[in-house]
Design a protein around this motif. Sequence first.
Motif, short mmCIF file in Angstrom:
data_model
loop_
_atom_site.label_atom_id
_atom_site.label_comp_id
_atom_site.label_asym_id
_atom_site.label_seq_id
_atom_site.Cartn_x
_atom_site.Cartn_y
_atom_site.Cartn_z
N HIS A 151 -8.82 7.42 -10.69
CA HIS A 151 -7.67 6.53 -10.86
C HIS A 151 -6.37 7.18 -10.38
O HIS A 151 -5.30 6.95 -10.94
N THR A 152 -6.46 8.05 -9.36
CA THR A 152 -5.27 8.62 -8.74
C THR A 152 -5.40 8.43 -7.23
O THR A 152 -6.49 8.26 -6.71
N ARG A 153 -4.26 8.49 -6.56
CA ARG A 153 -4.27 8.31 -5.11
C ARG A 153 -5.05 9.44 -4.42
O ARG A 153 -5.77 9.22 -3.45
N GLU A 154 -4.93 10.64 -4.97
CA GLU A 154 -5.64 11.76 -4.39
C GLU A 154 -7.17 11.59 -4.53
O GLU A 154 -7.93 11.97 -3.65
N ALA A 155 -7.58 11.00 -5.66
CA ALA A 155 -9.01 10.73 -5.84
C ALA A 155 -9.47 9.69 -4.82
O ALA A 155 -10.56 9.80 -4.24
N ASP A 156 -8.66 8.67 -4.58
CA ASP A 156 -9.01 7.65 -3.58
C ASP A 156 -9.14 8.27 -2.19
O ASP A 156 -10.06 7.95 -1.44
N ALA A 157 -8.21 9.15 -1.84
CA ALA A 157 -8.26 9.77 -0.51
C ALA A 157 -9.53 10.62 -0.38
O ALA A 157 -10.18 10.63 0.68
N THR A 158 -9.90 11.30 -1.46
CA THR A 158 -11.13 12.10 -1.44
C THR A 158 -12.36 11.19 -1.34
O THR A 158 -13.31 11.47 -0.61
N THR A 216 -12.50 -2.53 5.23
CA THR A 216 -13.00 -3.91 5.14
C THR A 216 -14.20 -3.98 4.20
O THR A 216 -14.40 -4.97 3.50
N GLN A 217 -15.01 -2.91 4.17
CA GLN A 217 -16.14 -2.89 3.25
C GLN A 217 -15.66 -2.79 1.80
O GLN A 217 -16.21 -3.43 0.91
N PHE A 218 -14.62 -1.99 1.60
CA PHE A 218 -14.07 -1.87 0.24
C PHE A 218 -13.54 -3.22 -0.24
O PHE A 218 -13.76 -3.63 -1.39
N GLU A 219 -12.86 -3.91 0.66
CA GLU A 219 -12.31 -5.24 0.32
C GLU A 219 -13.43 -6.17 -0.15
O GLU A 219 -13.32 -6.82 -1.20
N ARG A 220 -14.55 -6.24 0.61
CA ARG A 220 -15.63 -7.13 0.21
C ARG A 220 -16.24 -6.70 -1.12
O ARG A 220 -16.50 -7.52 -1.99
N GLU A 221 -16.45 -5.39 -1.27
CA GLU A 221 -17.07 -4.92 -2.51
C GLU A 221 -16.18 -5.22 -3.73
O GLU A 221 -16.66 -5.62 -4.78
N TRP A 222 -14.88 -5.01 -3.56
CA TRP A 222 -13.96 -5.29 -4.68
C TRP A 222 -13.95 -6.78 -5.02
O TRP A 222 -14.03 -7.17 -6.18
N VAL A 275 -4.87 -3.38 -1.73
CA VAL A 275 -3.68 -2.93 -0.99
C VAL A 275 -3.51 -1.42 -1.13
O VAL A 275 -3.27 -0.69 -0.16
N GLU A 276 -3.67 -0.98 -2.37
CA GLU A 276 -3.49 0.44 -2.69
C GLU A 276 -4.49 1.31 -1.90
O GLU A 276 -4.10 2.26 -1.23
N TYR A 277 -5.75 0.94 -1.97
CA TYR A 277 -6.81 1.73 -1.33
C TYR A 277 -6.63 1.73 0.18
O TYR A 277 -6.81 2.74 0.84
N CYS A 278 -6.25 0.56 0.72
CA CYS A 278 -6.18 0.43 2.17
C CYS A 278 -4.89 1.00 2.75
O CYS A 278 -4.70 1.02 3.97
N SER A 279 -3.99 1.48 1.88
CA SER A 279 -2.75 2.06 2.40
C SER A 279 -2.93 3.55 2.71
O SER A 279 -2.01 4.21 3.18
N ILE A 280 -4.10 4.08 2.41
CA ILE A 280 -4.34 5.52 2.65
C ILE A 280 -4.75 5.72 4.11
O ILE A 280 -5.68 5.06 4.59
N GLY A 281 -4.03 6.59 4.81
CA GLY A 281 -4.23 6.72 6.26
C GLY A 281 -5.07 7.93 6.64
O GLY A 281 -5.47 8.75 5.80
#
Lengths: 432, 443
Positions: free
Chosen positions: A265-272, A356-362, A394-400
């Motif tokens: 539940h942190t941005r760093e965890a999402d990037a990992t 796009t896969q994350f979007e569908r799964e969510w 939005v949050e997950y997909c903003s990670i570059g």
Amino acid sequence: MTSTARLDYPLHEHTLGNGLRVVVNPDHATPVVAVNLWYDVGSRDERPGQTGLAHLFEHLMFQGSTHVGSGEHLSALQDAGGSCNATTWFDRTNYFETVPTSALDLALWLEADRMRGLLDALTQENLDNQRDVVKEEKRQRYDNAPYGDLLVHLLDLAFPADHPYRHPVIGSMEDLDAAALADVRAFFSRWYAPGNAVLTLAGDIEPVDGFARVERYFGTVPAREVTASAPPGPLPPFAGTPRAEVSGAVPASLLTLCWRTPAGHTREADATDLALEVLGGSETSRLHRRLVRTDRLCTSAGASALGLTRGSSLGFTQARALDGISLDTVEQVIVDEIDRLCEEGPSQGELDRIRTQFEREWLSQCARVEARADLLSASATIDRNPDRINTRIVEYCSIGVEEVREAARTHLLTEHRATLAYLHTSSEGEDS
Amino acid sequence: MSQPRPALAPAPHWAFPEPERHHLDNGVTVLFYERPGQYVVSAGLVMPVPLSVEPRGSEGVAALTAATLDQGTSTWPGTAFADAVEAGGAVIDAGVGYAHAEVSMDVPGSRVADVARLFADAVRNPELTDDEVDQQRQIRQAHLQQQLARSADRAHQGLRHALIAPGFREQRLPGGETATLGAVTGASVRDHHRRWFSPTDATLVVAGDLPRDGLDALMAAFADWSQPEVGLPLSQPPTPQPSSAVIIDRPGSVQADIRWGWFTIDRTDPRWASLQLGTHAIGGGFGSRLNTVLREDLGYTYGVHLSNAPMRQGGMSYVSGSFRTEVVGRTLALLPSLISVADRPLTDAETNRARDYLVGVTPLRYATAGGLCDGVISALVAGLEPSYPDEQLSAWREVTAADATEAAAQLIRPDAGTLVVVGDADALEPEVRAAGWEPSVTR
């Protein structure tokens, strides 16, 4: 609906006088309501010598309370056309039922009765019976299953001796045998208070009506102070490359590499997580393409995260070797691929596919009213913000690209990996 | 302090939705279920090709064909196909059942138009190269080995083997088994696809919240699919083998998986609804006769069930559960009296509870696009109308306690059936014999 879109599930929040937090998400498509009661307690909160207690306790929550007989909670809800269950995890215990609107009051009354008066019905006989049932569950899911002890070995490798995530949720047979009525009473008194829970209703109910019904059944449950366990801090990366080898009657040798990664539940965890997805999230991922398709060393290869909320999570890669292929060979390929990811980062195309896969799964999870209720309880508990289900994509997909490369270089370095080699020793599972 | 126990309100009204129907010139029927708020659309293309068309020596060819469909097509060769599917936010899957082949896709509604041709290309123009087929076969054989290393899966396979006569495809796993999978080649997979994948009698089911151009694109992608008309063989209804008992040795097991099965009926039998209520009362719910005694009173198991597995023609019903080895003998001794309705007919209360459960959970089962699509396909491949869930609701409402008792008495017979026990044979054999069975042991 695009990757940059915010979702708009309507949400309403209210807190009762006794501290119980309530979330209502009206959705009138089908005449059902998902009820999800998430207690902020899990196996991380067990004391040494009491492993498995949180889960054994969850079973006892179905053995009756002040006005409810043993086994009646589940039977009464099933007989009313509901489906009902509970799960225990490292970080939480959730109780849930999805019922026709006609049975919503019954569901709330049953949940309130056990939150208020579980101990009125607790007996040695119920404890002994559910201890036997839980031991059968442990045998069925772990002791009698191929690779069933894999997680125990991984947790041993990954966490220091006294760490709250060191032991598996199911616990040990010795500790289950030792659990006494006094332990169960103390566990209830310490953790099962209205202020330590979130109650979500998702489905065919309006917020005003939902809040009024919750107030009616839960409003008089007495408030109790809850003191959270002291949270562990983040663990440092593994010192060197710890390694363990086990063998057993499994159908194929299995290699697991593991890292300590940021708390969930942190941005760093999402990037990992994104870096792990690039490595092994699907059939287009680097490890699958290389190990299964190109080099033909494995029958499966992937990567995943075990998200935990306190201090550290774990990240994994996992590969099953073809007969005759050594795990050392497989490990070297994985190490090469990870080194390359840390060096070059992901491509924009890889990242776009994962988004796009994350979007569908969510969206698929949110499509099921019972799964949405669970996501809402999770976000309300861990993030203190149920609306996170609407902003998650939005949050997950903003990670570059650069952020993912940085996360890989920080958290997935091959010189800080732990390795578990699970070697197969027999021809179990030959076709008859 | 606390409120009195609330009574149940009247059950809410619910009916299975009606589809919008289209018929393409090539024979494909399209069923579209518009579901506002279901942002992930599910689509399934189903063809009524039974597994009995597989040659006996290369069973698994249908499943391998399905597994290889998404490994490259003529428009998107090799890995370009999977890359394009993922970039489009979709997931495409294919599989087989005893009476059908199916290709399915989940994708956000806004993206359907972009991926419709990919979906159709997997059905119509897969590459199916020798190399891909070889690789998929290797993966499937490894997965099969992993599956059979699990006690419950081994028991399920063992029950099929022992219960259904060997002349029928239904006796064996739908994906094929080790011996026959080895005989499947690229040529046999291509031949299977050429002969049996056809628009004739195919149905495209689409459910969810999607713009009109998405549905149009899906229909357009299949509209010019032409293939010679296939003459599907008439399937013979499977028949059972004589009752038997088998112990499958799994050395070192700490539990034994028990299956006790009967050859029973399919959904077209007039007793079907009665059997469903009967089996639910005996072993379907948490408060069933079996679970109450074996889990809640005795703590012998994490859970025990009596389930029905209908086929297109005929079906299996079976008791299943996993028990620690020491209590297997006692469990087998108790089971006949627990399933018998001769001395203890099902009561009105039990029948009503079973009915209320089955009726009550039905709306939730079809609440999502995926659940709805699966439900429709499951009815179609059983030879039933897509609105079958509505018929089922009406049928359940008619069943009396006497009906449920009679169906159970005829079909779930304590004096018959086939027993399969997977576990440590040395420890189990005396226990199984003491319970009155004469088992053979497979090591």
